[in-house]
Scaffold this active site. Structure first.
Site, mmCIF file in Angstrom:
data_model
loop_
_atom_site.group_PDB
_atom_site.id
_atom_site.type_symbol
_atom_site.label_atom_id
_atom_site.label_comp_id
_atom_site.label_asym_id
_atom_site.label_seq_id
_atom_site.Cartn_x
_atom_site.Cartn_y
_atom_site.Cartn_z
ATOM 1 N N GLY A 19 -6.408 -21.699 -27.819
ATOM 2 C CA GLY A 19 -5.944 -20.429 -28.385
ATOM 3 C C GLY A 19 -4.446 -20.270 -28.532
ATOM 4 N N GLU A 48 0.069 -18.739 -22.883
ATOM 5 C CA GLU A 48 -1.337 -18.390 -23.095
ATOM 6 C C GLU A 48 -1.474 -17.424 -24.272
ATOM 7 O OE1 GLU A 48 -4.293 -18.925 -23.095
ATOM 8 O OE2 GLU A 48 -5.315 -18.273 -21.278
ATOM 9 N N ASP A 49 -2.614 -17.473 -24.935
ATOM 10 C CA ASP A 49 -2.834 -16.570 -26.064
ATOM 11 C C ASP A 49 -3.068 -15.129 -25.612
ATOM 12 O OD1 ASP A 49 -5.317 -17.139 -24.935
ATOM 13 O OD2 ASP A 49 -6.310 -17.648 -26.810
ATOM 14 N N ASP A 68 -7.085 -11.408 -20.537
ATOM 15 C CA ASP A 68 -8.164 -10.426 -20.653
ATOM 16 C C ASP A 68 -8.523 -9.952 -19.240
ATOM 17 O OD1 ASP A 68 -10.276 -8.994 -21.798
ATOM 18 O OD2 ASP A 68 -11.593 -10.724 -21.916
ATOM 19 N N LYS A 121 -4.832 -7.390 -22.507
ATOM 20 C CA LYS A 121 -5.720 -6.213 -22.519
ATOM 21 C C LYS A 121 -5.770 -5.678 -21.097
ATOM 22 C CE LYS A 121 -9.035 -8.403 -25.669
ATOM 23 N NZ LYS A 121 -10.443 -8.850 -25.783
ATOM 24 N N ASP A 177 -9.879 -17.388 -31.745
ATOM 25 C CA ASP A 177 -11.028 -17.678 -32.595
ATOM 26 C C ASP A 177 -12.080 -16.576 -32.604
ATOM 27 O OD1 ASP A 177 -11.893 -18.336 -29.861
ATOM 28 O OD2 ASP A 177 -13.709 -19.036 -30.875
HETATM 29 P P1 IMP Z 1 -9.766 -14.060 -19.120
HETATM 30 O O1 IMP Z 1 -10.047 -15.141 -18.128
HETATM 31 O O2 IMP Z 1 -10.846 -13.016 -19.117
HETATM 32 O O3 IMP Z 1 -8.403 -13.436 -18.982
HETATM 33 O O4 IMP Z 1 -9.928 -14.706 -20.525
HETATM 34 C C1 IMP Z 1 -8.936 -15.261 -21.204
HETATM 35 C C2 IMP Z 1 -9.467 -16.113 -22.320
HETATM 36 O O5 IMP Z 1 -10.598 -15.537 -23.003
HETATM 37 C C3 IMP Z 1 -8.381 -16.209 -23.354
HETATM 38 O O6 IMP Z 1 -7.534 -17.286 -23.073
HETATM 39 C C4 IMP Z 1 -9.153 -16.379 -24.633
HETATM 40 O O7 IMP Z 1 -9.425 -17.739 -24.837
HETATM 41 C C5 IMP Z 1 -10.440 -15.632 -24.404
HETATM 42 N N1 IMP Z 1 -10.387 -14.274 -24.975
HETATM 43 C C6 IMP Z 1 -10.313 -13.093 -24.314
HETATM 44 N N2 IMP Z 1 -10.283 -12.049 -25.148
HETATM 45 C C7 IMP Z 1 -10.335 -12.570 -26.394
HETATM 46 C C8 IMP Z 1 -10.330 -11.987 -27.717
HETATM 47 O O8 IMP Z 1 -10.280 -10.755 -27.923
HETATM 48 N N3 IMP Z 1 -10.388 -12.858 -28.762
HETATM 49 C C9 IMP Z 1 -10.430 -14.206 -28.591
HETATM 50 N N4 IMP Z 1 -10.440 -14.792 -27.383
HETATM 51 C C10 IMP Z 1 -10.400 -13.987 -26.295
HETATM 52 MG MG MG Z 2 -7.311 -19.023 -24.056
#
Ligand code: IMP
Ligand code: MG
Length: 177
Positions: free
Chosen positions: A46, A101-102, A105, A133, A161
């Site tokens: 990402g 990082e992209d 979340d 977020k 994606d």
């Molecule tokens: P976390 O571990 O929940 O913080 O997830 C992070 C990962 O989930 C990111 O690096 C993204 O690859 C993916 N992700 C979370 N939200 C989105 C979104 O809205 N669109 C696309 N990918 C997302």
């Molecule tokens: Mg990611």
């Protein structure tokens, strides 16, 4: 914008807004790390555009490396179990690491990666994330360089994606959920 489809959700970040913000982040990083040689680590897939643009917005000697993670399927992401599918090539010992990082979340991926990197002996580790977020957070992760805070919406484009597609869209858009 003819080929690319704009979502109908509330998050819409234009190519110009993304590029402007990345220039600001690059300048900030260049100031904060003046006299140092930061080591940028891109979290694939990402963050590949963000890494490319951010690295070129930094006016310091830098090195780069890449790692890839996969959450165990979308459903199990909440467990925080992250599988390293591509490991680093360069050592981190004594380095000033910036993890690129992209999107943050729940924070579980970042949390995992931060402890993984810390274990490899860097001098420091900071996070640069294009998007966050905050309302979705399950674990607090310190994001030193943040592009944009967004509400809880599924976003795609600029590396992010939608079912593996749409990473090549030059802006960020969201779909109504
Ligand atoms: P976390 O571990 O929940 O913080 O997830 C992070 C990962 O989930 C990111 O690096 C993204 O690859 C993916 N992700 C979370 N939200 C989105 C979104 O809205 N669109 C696309 N990918 C997302
Ligand atoms: Mg990611």
């Amino acid at each position: 914008m003819s080929f690319f489809e704009l979502g109908d959700g509330e998050v819409q970040i234009s190519q110009a807004q993304i590029q402007q913000r990345i220039q600001e982040l690059g300048q900030q990083i260049s100031q904060d790390y003046a006299g140092k040689q930061p080591h940028l680590i891109c979290v694939l897939n990402g963050a590949y555009h963000f890494m490319s643009d951010l690295s070129r917005a930094i006016s310091l000697p830098i090195t780069v490396d890449f790692l890839a993670v996969s959450s165990y399927g979308v459903e199990t992401k909440t467990s925080g179990e992250v599988k390293l599918v591509k490991d680093l090539s360069l050592p981190l010992s004594g380095r000033e690491v910036i993890l690129v990082e992209d999107i943050v979340d729940t924070g579980l991926t970042m949390n995992y990666l931060l402890s993984y990197l810390e274990g490899r002996g860097p001098n420091s580790v900071k996070v640069a994330a294009l998007l966050s977020k905050p309302s979705r957070r399950k674990v607090e992760v310190p994001v030193a360089y943040l592009g944009f805070e967004i509400p809880d919406a599924y976003v795609y484009g600029y590396g992010l994606d939608r079912a593996h597609f749409d990473r090549n869209i030059p802006f960020i858009s969201s779909i109504k959920s």
